[in-house]
Design an enzyme around this catalytic site. Structure first.
Site, PDB file in Angstrom:
ATOM      1  CG  ASP A  16      -2.082   0.904   1.130  1.00 19.40           C
ATOM      2  OD1 ASP A  16      -2.313   1.440   0.029  1.00 19.40           O
ATOM      3  OD2 ASP A  16      -2.771   1.108   2.144  1.00 19.40           O
ATOM      4  CG  ASN A  64      -7.622  -2.424  -5.892  1.00 18.24           C
ATOM      5  OD1 ASN A  64      -6.659  -3.155  -5.680  1.00 18.24           O
ATOM      6  ND2 ASN A  64      -7.995  -1.490  -5.031  1.00 18.24           N
TER       7      ASN A  64
END
Ligand code: FPP
Length: 243
Positions: A16, A64
């Site tokens: 991330d 996503n």
């Protein structure tokens, strides 16, 4: 208590902070992903050299797909490019690549690149790399339940025969449980990552964006893991130090 300095057998990495890394430098998000990918290659070599046997990566979640189309397309093209480009080096390294996730709505070129990588590395003995792509932990459980229900419907299995082992055999991949999950960037969430396999995992949340996460940061994470007292729900006397 004496520390047994065991390495985690199976590590999960939630990569991330690529977007924030780029934003802080006034760069497009795509460059953050590119830097993340560069860093990943270095880190993977380091992890397998250090003796980690199983690595699971959160590359792209089912959610996503809700990012803007330009970023989704960029990431899909990046995956295809990397899978082609790194096929040889992963094979030489002896890493067997497997994928976890749903096929739809991945484009054919992405699916084909994934399957080529799986096929080319299937004899790998040094370690396993499980890439979670179009992956969601809750969907993995839904898909497992459907697979088992189908076996019951087709009379290959009785309801009483559904055990923990049967559940595990019907997940996307048959891997040992996750021992350690590292999520970079300072966010402290699991975000649907291998929720079944992480039941007893230790978590680590360094305040470092993924493109900046160095081998030395990984070594520091391992030291932290090795000093944890893993009890697996048992009494203190039965506990294992990061075993
Ligand atoms: C999360 O950062 C990262 C991703 C969704 C993509 C990760 C992909 C790579 C590192 C490329 C290489 C991967 C493989 C498996 C070949 P973010 O975009 O959410 O960052 P932000 O939270 O700062 O916006």
């Amino acid at each position: 208590m004496e520390n047994c300095k065991q390495l985690p057998k199976h590590i999960g990495i939630i990569m991330d902070g690529n977007g924030r890394w780029a934003k802080e430098r006034g760069l497009p998000r795509s460059l953050g992903h590119q830097e993340g990918a560069k860093n990943l290659k270095k880190l993977l070599y380091h992890m397998y050299e250090r003796g980690i046997q199983y690595v699971s990566l959160y590359a792209f979640s089912t959610e996503n797909f809700e990012r803007n189309q330009k970023e989704v397309d960029f990431l899909m093209d990046l995956f295809v490019t990397l899978f082609h480009k790194e096929l040889k080096s992963l094979k030489e390294l002896g890493v067997k690549v497997v994928f976890s996730g749903r096929k739809a709505p991945l484009k054919e070129k992405v699916w084909n690149a994934m399957m080529e990588l799986v096929d080319a590395t299937k004899e790998g003995q040094k370690g396993v790399l499980n890439i979670c792509l179009n992956y969601g932990g809750q969907y993995e459980i839904v898909d497992m339940v459907q697979k088992i229900a189908r076996q019951v419907q087709e009379k290959q299995l009785k309801i009483e025969e559904i055990t923990k082992e049967v559940v595990e055999q019907n997940l996307y991949q048959q891997l040992p449980p996750l021992d350690f999950v590292i999520r970079t960037s300072g966010e402290r969430r699991t975000s649907n990552f291998m929720i079944y396999q992480a039941a007893y995992a230790e978590y680590y949340f360094p305040n470092i964006y993924f493109p900046d996460f160095q081998d030395s940061d990984f070594d520091e994470a391992i030291l932290d893991f090795q000093n944890r007292n893993r009890r697996f729900g048992k009494n203190e006397a039965d506990s294992r130090q990061a075993e």
